[in-house]
Design an enzyme around this catalytic site. Structure first.
Site, PDB file in Angstrom:
ATOM      1  CG  ASP A   1      -3.118  13.997  45.066  1.00 43.36           C
ATOM      2  OD1 ASP A   1      -4.220  14.600  45.078  1.00 43.36           O
ATOM      3  OD2 ASP A   1      -2.502  13.717  44.024  1.00 43.36           O
TER       4      ASP A   1
ATOM      5  CE  LYS B   1      -5.264  17.463  39.570  1.00 43.47           C
ATOM      6  NZ  LYS B   1      -4.518  16.195  39.574  1.00 43.47           N
TER       7      LYS B   1
ATOM      8  CD  GLN C   1      -2.432  14.321  37.221  1.00 43.23           C
ATOM      9  OE1 GLN C   1      -2.525  15.319  37.909  1.00 43.23           O
ATOM     10  NE2 GLN C   1      -3.443  13.474  37.061  1.00 43.23           N
TER      11      GLN C   1
END
Ligand code: NAP
Length: 321
Positions: free
Chosen positions: A134, A64, A108
């Site tokens: 997200d 990422k 994460q």
């Protein structure tokens, strides 16, 4: 082009190239990144919280970061040791929330088990929904369920982009999703429903799974079981989206999945491990279209994170999105 879903007898499936589609999406973002950077006098910025030392998470966060760098975004990774408390992790999220310099925030997963089973939902819920790139905050998930999403989860969004850009028709089609997780199965089922597919969601307690799957025009495999979905699950000519990412290290298992002529056996010999999806490689002979692993859904997930970060920056600049 409905014909994409039709069986082309005697031919192997059309391979849906996620790497190429992800590159197209990134190219289309360049001008928007430049405009945001000019207007905000800083690049669109993504804050990532990484707790612990899970090897796969390290790889995902690096991927990422690199994708962000290549596009001119700033990716600010805050690392905490696996001994960190949930309060400490929440503090980092709250700091990102208050920051004028961060447009998007990502925690994460998976988090260290020592943080407790509720840690993930606690931290996702602590994120400011306007920075929730997200799309896991209940506000954003609720909006998705209502068909008016602002930030939709990246993997499901990537799957829809991949289907659209491969001209796979969804309207009126029978879609079967294997897996009901918050990050893939449920949101992708909602998105397919909004696109007028008739959707069945399957899980570990589903009876007659292969028979149900065989009814699908579009089959999404997101269960995390290597090569589980065999040809028996696939209607000839169906579109099969393989979301699974499973690392195999057992040579006997790898050899049992691939023909002796497969170049992927050399990859395994060189690296000592091989990434395989949830779909058995032999499904290529039955499906009409198929995503590879690697190079299918994975690159789209990262590209859609970039899209959501740019969208967050545009929103914070007051632009209509
Ligand atoms: P997850 O949270 O573990 O969920 C797996 C789902 O599959 C659950 O709903 C489970 O059912 C179902 N399942 C498991 N075994 C099954 C079986 N034998 N028959 C039917 N259903 C079964 O996994 P996830 O986070 O959704 O991820 C799924 C896979 O996608 C993993 O391989 C993951 O690494 C991969 N992934 C890839 C990307 C990408 O960008 N390519 C992104 C995210 C995830 P129950 O609910 O009944 O337990």
């Amino acid at each position: 082009m409905e014909g994409s879903n039709l069986r082309r007898f005697g031919m192997a499936a059309r391979i849906l190239d996620g790497t190429r589609i992800a590159a197209d999406i990134r190219t289309e973002l360049v001008a928007r990144v430049e405009a945001c950077t000019l207007a905000a006098r800083r690049p669109p910025t993504l804050g990532i919280l990484l707790v612990g030392d899970d090897a796969a998470s390290e790889v995902y966060v690096n991927t990422k970061s690199k994708a962000g760098d290549a596009l001119g975004l700033k990716v600010d990774v805050v690392r905490l040791p696996k001994t960190a408390t949930l309060d400490k992790a929440k503090e980092v999220v709250c700091r990102f929330n208050r920051s004028q310099d961060h447009d998007g925030i990502l925690v994460q997963a998976p988090l260290p088990s020592a943080l407790g089973t509720a840690a993930e939902s606690t931290l996702f819920e602590a994120i400011d929904p306007t920075k929730d790139v997200d799309g896991f905050h209940p506000t954003n998930f609720g909006r998705l369920a209502q068909g008016r999403s602002v930030f939709a989860p990246c993997t499901p969004s990537g799957i829809l982009e991949l289907l659209d850009r491969s001209c796979i028709n969804l309207k009126g089609q029978r879609a079967v999703v294997i897996g009901r997780s918050q990050i893939v199965g449920k949101p992708v089922a909602l998105m397919l429903l909004h696109r007028h597919a008739t959707v069945t969601v399957c899980h570990s307690k589903t009876r007659d799974l292969s028979a149900l799957a065989r009814e699908a025009d579009v089959l999404i495999a997101a269960l995390g079981r290597p090569a589980f979905v065999t040809s028996e699950f696939v209607k000839p000519g169906a579109t099969v989206i393989d979301v699974g990412v499973n690392r195999l290290v057992d040579e006997a298992i790898v050899k049992s999945l691939l023909p002796p002529s497969s170049p992927r056996l050399q990859t395994f010999a060189r690296r000592g491990s091989l990434l395989v999806g949830d779909v058995h490689p032999a499904v290529r002979e039955t499906a009409g279209a198929l995503t590879p692993v690697p190079g299918g859904v994975g690159p789209l997930t990262v590209a859609m994170l970039m899209v959501n970060t740019v969208r967050a920056s545009e929103m914070h600049l007051g632009k209509a999105v």
